[in-house]
Scaffold this motif. Sequence first.
Motif, mmCIF file in Angstrom:
data_model
loop_
_atom_site.group_PDB
_atom_site.id
_atom_site.type_symbol
_atom_site.label_atom_id
_atom_site.label_comp_id
_atom_site.label_asym_id
_atom_site.label_seq_id
_atom_site.Cartn_x
_atom_site.Cartn_y
_atom_site.Cartn_z
ATOM 1 N N ALA A 123 0.419 -1.550 -0.294
ATOM 2 C CA ALA A 123 -0.017 -0.045 0.636
ATOM 3 C C ALA A 123 0.905 1.052 0.379
ATOM 4 O O ALA A 123 2.000 1.332 0.471
ATOM 5 C CB ALA A 123 -1.106 0.096 1.453
ATOM 6 N N ALA A 159 -7.369 -4.584 1.004
ATOM 7 C CA ALA A 159 -6.659 -4.625 1.939
ATOM 8 C C ALA A 159 -6.606 -5.343 2.673
ATOM 9 O O ALA A 159 -6.087 -6.716 3.673
ATOM 10 C CB ALA A 159 -5.308 -3.329 1.651
ATOM 11 N N PRO A 160 -7.473 -5.568 3.813
ATOM 12 C CA PRO A 160 -8.177 -6.123 4.668
ATOM 13 C C PRO A 160 -8.212 -7.713 4.389
ATOM 14 O O PRO A 160 -8.573 -7.752 5.304
ATOM 15 C CB PRO A 160 -9.263 -5.518 5.350
ATOM 16 C CG PRO A 160 -9.523 -3.716 4.582
ATOM 17 C CD PRO A 160 -8.703 -4.289 3.823
ATOM 18 N N ASN A 161 -8.647 -7.905 3.034
ATOM 19 C CA ASN A 161 -8.604 -9.002 2.733
ATOM 20 C C ASN A 161 -7.132 -10.238 2.557
ATOM 21 O O ASN A 161 -7.204 -11.556 3.188
ATOM 22 C CB ASN A 161 -9.733 -9.434 1.902
ATOM 23 C CG ASN A 161 -11.049 -9.046 1.605
ATOM 24 O OD1 ASN A 161 -11.179 -9.552 2.255
ATOM 25 N ND2 ASN A 161 -11.299 -8.904 1.187
ATOM 26 N N TYR A 162 -6.496 -9.661 2.682
ATOM 27 C CA TYR A 162 -4.813 -10.244 2.606
ATOM 28 C C TYR A 162 -4.498 -10.050 3.780
ATOM 29 O O TYR A 162 -5.307 -9.742 4.966
ATOM 30 C CB TYR A 162 -3.374 -9.219 2.036
ATOM 31 C CG TYR A 162 -4.134 -8.623 0.130
ATOM 32 C CD1 TYR A 162 -5.657 -8.097 -0.427
ATOM 33 C CD2 TYR A 162 -2.786 -9.692 -0.785
ATOM 34 C CE1 TYR A 162 -5.431 -8.096 -1.257
ATOM 35 C CE2 TYR A 162 -3.552 -8.874 -1.878
ATOM 36 C CZ TYR A 162 -4.561 -9.280 -2.093
ATOM 37 O OH TYR A 162 -5.288 -8.568 -3.969
ATOM 38 N N HIS A 163 -3.689 -10.883 4.234
ATOM 39 C CA HIS A 163 -2.904 -11.671 5.017
ATOM 40 C C HIS A 163 -2.001 -10.860 5.705
ATOM 41 O O HIS A 163 -1.771 -10.117 6.797
ATOM 42 C CB HIS A 163 -1.881 -12.367 5.114
ATOM 43 C CG HIS A 163 -2.971 -13.984 4.419
ATOM 44 N ND1 HIS A 163 -3.013 -14.413 3.590
ATOM 45 C CD2 HIS A 163 -3.959 -14.781 5.453
ATOM 46 C CE1 HIS A 163 -3.091 -15.366 3.288
ATOM 47 N NE2 HIS A 163 -4.564 -15.443 4.366
ATOM 48 N N TYR A 164 -1.110 -9.954 5.523
ATOM 49 C CA TYR A 164 -0.043 -8.923 5.270
ATOM 50 C C TYR A 164 -0.143 -7.454 4.659
ATOM 51 O O TYR A 164 -0.957 -7.982 3.039
ATOM 52 C CB TYR A 164 1.197 -9.421 5.232
ATOM 53 C CG TYR A 164 1.346 -10.450 6.370
ATOM 54 C CD1 TYR A 164 1.928 -9.991 7.390
ATOM 55 C CD2 TYR A 164 1.769 -11.516 5.753
ATOM 56 C CE1 TYR A 164 2.409 -11.274 8.427
ATOM 57 C CE2 TYR A 164 1.864 -12.530 6.318
ATOM 58 C CZ TYR A 164 1.954 -12.567 7.448
ATOM 59 O OH TYR A 164 2.745 -13.899 8.579
ATOM 60 N N ILE A 165 -0.067 -6.579 5.510
ATOM 61 C CA ILE A 165 -0.077 -4.956 4.361
ATOM 62 C C ILE A 165 1.384 -4.159 5.067
ATOM 63 O O ILE A 165 1.603 -4.515 5.975
ATOM 64 C CB ILE A 165 -0.887 -3.895 4.794
ATOM 65 C CG1 ILE A 165 -2.774 -5.092 4.722
ATOM 66 C CG2 ILE A 165 -0.499 -2.297 4.363
ATOM 67 C CD1 ILE A 165 -3.482 -3.973 5.146
ATOM 68 N N ILE A 166 1.700 -4.275 3.511
ATOM 69 C CA ILE A 166 3.623 -3.339 3.374
ATOM 70 C C ILE A 166 2.966 -2.743 3.104
ATOM 71 O O ILE A 166 2.522 -2.039 2.144
ATOM 72 C CB ILE A 166 4.341 -4.133 2.813
ATOM 73 C CG1 ILE A 166 4.629 -5.859 3.505
ATOM 74 C CG2 ILE A 166 5.755 -3.355 2.845
ATOM 75 C CD1 ILE A 166 5.747 -6.455 2.167
ATOM 76 N N ASP A 177 10.705 -5.675 5.448
ATOM 77 C CA ASP A 177 9.387 -5.574 6.123
ATOM 78 C C ASP A 177 8.977 -7.184 5.178
ATOM 79 O O ASP A 177 8.521 -7.792 5.497
ATOM 80 C CB ASP A 177 8.267 -5.226 5.521
ATOM 81 C CG ASP A 177 8.720 -4.137 6.981
ATOM 82 O OD1 ASP A 177 9.199 -3.944 8.035
ATOM 83 O OD2 ASP A 177 7.489 -3.117 7.049
ATOM 84 N N ALA A 180 10.872 -10.164 6.498
ATOM 85 C CA ALA A 180 10.650 -10.318 7.869
ATOM 86 C C ALA A 180 8.992 -11.525 7.379
ATOM 87 O O ALA A 180 8.769 -12.297 8.167
ATOM 88 C CB ALA A 180 10.032 -9.187 8.595
ATOM 89 N N ILE A 181 8.282 -10.924 6.587
ATOM 90 C CA ILE A 181 7.369 -11.521 6.156
ATOM 91 C C ILE A 181 7.707 -13.375 6.053
ATOM 92 O O ILE A 181 7.218 -13.995 6.550
ATOM 93 C CB ILE A 181 6.131 -11.358 5.494
ATOM 94 C CG1 ILE A 181 5.985 -9.787 6.629
ATOM 95 C CG2 ILE A 181 5.219 -12.083 5.034
ATOM 96 C CD1 ILE A 181 4.527 -8.390 5.252
ATOM 97 N N ARG A 183 10.036 -15.175 6.196
ATOM 98 C CA ARG A 183 11.103 -15.940 7.323
ATOM 99 C C ARG A 183 9.700 -15.853 8.552
ATOM 100 O O ARG A 183 9.961 -16.996 8.595
ATOM 101 C CB ARG A 183 12.273 -14.520 8.049
ATOM 102 C CG ARG A 183 13.445 -15.225 9.031
ATOM 103 C CD ARG A 183 13.707 -16.736 8.500
ATOM 104 N NE ARG A 183 14.673 -17.161 9.648
ATOM 105 C CZ ARG A 183 15.021 -18.558 9.249
ATOM 106 N NH1 ARG A 183 14.177 -19.096 8.236
ATOM 107 N NH2 ARG A 183 15.279 -19.403 9.447
ATOM 108 N N ALA A 184 9.156 -15.329 8.547
ATOM 109 C CA ALA A 184 8.279 -15.916 9.840
ATOM 110 C C ALA A 184 7.599 -16.950 9.289
ATOM 111 O O ALA A 184 7.158 -17.500 10.097
ATOM 112 C CB ALA A 184 7.461 -14.406 10.295
ATOM 113 N N LYS A 188 6.768 -20.640 10.904
ATOM 114 C CA LYS A 188 5.818 -20.771 10.985
ATOM 115 C C LYS A 188 5.083 -22.361 11.084
ATOM 116 O O LYS A 188 5.164 -23.394 10.457
ATOM 117 C CB LYS A 188 4.580 -20.073 10.312
ATOM 118 C CG LYS A 188 2.809 -20.216 10.350
ATOM 119 C CD LYS A 188 2.317 -19.404 9.767
ATOM 120 C CE LYS A 188 2.070 -17.407 10.730
ATOM 121 N NZ LYS A 188 0.950 -17.388 9.512
#
Lengths: 193, 193
Positions: A123, A159-166, A177, A180-181, A183-184, A188
């Motif tokens: 975004a 965007a709220p339907n996505y898992h992550y917002i950068i 960022d 990081a996503i 790697r995390a 998981k």
Amino acid sequence: MKNDRGLLFVVSAPSGCGKGTILYEILQDKGFYYSVSATTRAPREGEVDGVNYHFLSREQFDARVAADGMLEYATYCGNSYGTPRKEVEEMLDAGKNVILEIDVQGAMQVKERCPEAILLFIAPPSVDTLRHRLEKRGTETAEVIAQRVAEAEGEIACAPNYHYIIVNDVLEVAVSDFRAIVRAEQLKVRSAK
Amino acid sequence: MKNDRGLLFVVSAPSGCGKGTILYEILQDKGFYYSVSATTRAPREGEVDGVNYHFLSREQFDARVAADGMLEYATYCGNSYGTPRKEVEEMLDAGKNVILEIDVQGAMQVKERCPEAILLFIAPPSVDTLRHRLEKRGTETAEVIAQRVAEAEGEIACAPNYHYIIVNDVLEVAVSDFRAIVRAEQLKVRSAK
């Protein structure tokens, strides 16, 4: 405990959010595969089959769709575009992290069909910032910019339907960022709720 | 789209996995709060109330439990230990990321009571590596080491109930993995499934 299979990342962003630059950086990292879309439209000068697109005939494309061979697809101006499933699955099985750069509608199709897909939305810091960036480029008319901004607003609403917002304010932060996503998600526990 | 509230991290690890060293590094980062446990046991020499533990009388502790004032608690050798809920909630509301360093049983209680809690398990590269590390320390007898290893095996069996598993092979990698998880969780869309 170990995930040997690659991860499937779906990336969407409004035009002008720097998605291309971020993905360019990420694709320099080891173990990523950028999924090439299929299309029925004719190749443009300089476009290479299998690099820019997989160029398919209408019959080939429709046969793939009928055989559940597209993870998502859509038709614009009479031409169809889609993500071939087989190639993506093969790369995931080979342990590669696959990146699908697709629009909001395509992302929602993939979310439905591949619950394991990880959806990232890139975004702009704000719609005003996006408008300024597009104006600074100086390549589009005021009408086109207004249209791009309106489209962006519609996309940001998804965007709220996505898992992550950068939020891409500073490129280096956005790339960090993204990493990081990745790697995390590798760390998981897949069985956990 | 922004999460102003802090995140609640629950961290468990078998003895000898370097959890203390990793948490020491993470707590140098801005915005973290390490939750101090409450206990009914008497302070040992040098222990400070509110720093090492919140020292409570049996009546105070039981009253907190009765008032749902403990996120988790357990009793060992007649002494009770627990995580005071109020302090954790206040820090989260203030935007701090709270770290609870608790055992597997406590972590499962918190998971049940705080579905938003993010559970991290720090694991050794292998049980053999853990045994070697404990032996190298040279501070424990063979019996104690055997007991520690057996306990570790039981704890590792619970790791799939955590959200993330960090394997502490190289300290810098483990700390970087922890930070990646924190960042990714900050970028996560909370409303998404």
